[in-house]
Design a protein around this motif. Structure first.
Motif, short mmCIF file in Angstrom:
data_model
loop_
_atom_site.label_atom_id
_atom_site.label_comp_id
_atom_site.label_asym_id
_atom_site.label_seq_id
_atom_site.Cartn_x
_atom_site.Cartn_y
_atom_site.Cartn_z
N ILE A 34 7.31 -45.34 -7.06
CA ILE A 34 5.99 -44.71 -7.07
C ILE A 34 5.01 -45.52 -6.23
O ILE A 34 4.27 -44.98 -5.41
N LYS A 35 5.05 -46.84 -6.39
CA LYS A 35 4.15 -47.70 -5.63
C LYS A 35 4.38 -47.55 -4.13
O LYS A 35 3.43 -47.62 -3.34
N ALA A 36 5.60 -47.33 -3.72
CA ALA A 36 5.94 -47.18 -2.30
C ALA A 36 5.66 -45.78 -1.76
O ALA A 36 5.81 -45.54 -0.57
N SER A 37 5.24 -44.88 -2.63
CA SER A 37 5.01 -43.49 -2.25
C SER A 37 3.58 -43.26 -1.81
O SER A 37 2.66 -43.93 -2.28
N ASN A 38 3.40 -42.29 -0.91
CA ASN A 38 2.06 -41.90 -0.49
C ASN A 38 1.43 -40.92 -1.46
O ASN A 38 0.22 -40.86 -1.60
N SER A 39 2.26 -40.12 -2.11
CA SER A 39 1.78 -39.14 -3.10
C SER A 39 2.95 -38.80 -4.02
O SER A 39 4.10 -39.12 -3.74
N VAL A 40 2.61 -38.16 -5.13
CA VAL A 40 3.61 -37.80 -6.14
C VAL A 40 3.47 -36.31 -6.44
O VAL A 40 2.39 -35.85 -6.81
N HIS A 64 -0.88 -46.75 -10.06
CA HIS A 64 -0.88 -47.12 -8.64
C HIS A 64 -1.82 -46.24 -7.82
O HIS A 64 -1.84 -46.33 -6.59
N ARG A 65 -2.57 -45.40 -8.53
CA ARG A 65 -3.59 -44.55 -7.90
C ARG A 65 -3.02 -43.69 -6.77
O ARG A 65 -3.61 -43.56 -5.70
N ARG A 66 -1.86 -43.11 -7.01
CA ARG A 66 -1.24 -42.23 -6.04
C ARG A 66 -1.75 -40.81 -6.25
O ARG A 66 -1.86 -40.35 -7.40
N PRO A 67 -2.08 -40.12 -5.17
CA PRO A 67 -2.51 -38.72 -5.31
C PRO A 67 -1.40 -37.89 -5.96
O PRO A 67 -0.22 -38.06 -5.65
N LEU A 68 -1.81 -37.03 -6.87
CA LEU A 68 -0.88 -36.14 -7.55
C LEU A 68 -0.98 -34.74 -6.95
O LEU A 68 -2.07 -34.22 -6.75
N ILE A 69 0.17 -34.15 -6.71
CA ILE A 69 0.26 -32.76 -6.29
C ILE A 69 0.97 -32.05 -7.43
O ILE A 69 2.11 -32.38 -7.77
N LEU A 70 0.29 -31.10 -8.06
CA LEU A 70 0.86 -30.41 -9.22
C LEU A 70 1.46 -29.08 -8.80
O LEU A 70 0.80 -28.27 -8.16
N LEU A 71 2.71 -28.89 -9.17
CA LEU A 71 3.42 -27.64 -8.92
C LEU A 71 3.75 -27.05 -10.28
O LEU A 71 4.45 -27.67 -11.08
#
Length: 102
Positions: A34-40, A64-71
């Motif tokens: 998750i930390k290595a991701s740009n978004s989740v 890690h304050r990653r932007p969330l995209i909800l599907l």
């Protein structure tokens, strides 16, 4: 989510798309991924908030304050749930008020 991953890799061949069932070797490493991701991308389906691993994923994304995209899967025949049910299932610590709403 495998279909979403395939579509993303076709549309954005340079993007690296992580899918837990394909790429996660050890659940203890989830935070690192998750930390290595740009978004989740979060696939909201029936029981999402009752899954310990889904909660770990969500907690790590928030930490890690990653932007969330909800599907949202709404089709009950495909494991979906009404959005109102998912809101009720969501732990209070993760609920936010949409911008512009009291």
């Amino acid at each position: 989510m495998a279909t979403v991953k395939r579509s993303l890799t076709l549309l954005l061949p340079e993007a690296r798309v992580f899918l837990d069932v394909d790429d996660l070797e050890e659940i203890g490493n989830l935070g690192k991924y998750i930390k290595a991701s740009n978004s989740v991308l979060v696939f909201l389906s029936k029981g999402y908030f009752f899954s310990a691993n889904c909660r770990k994923e969500l907690d790590a994304a928030l930490a890690h304050r990653r932007p969330l995209i909800l599907l949202h899967e709404s089709d009950l025949n495909r494991g979906g749930a009404p959005l109102a049910q998912l809101r009720d299932d969501c732990p209070a610590a993760h609920q936010v008020t949409p911008r512009g709403h009291p």
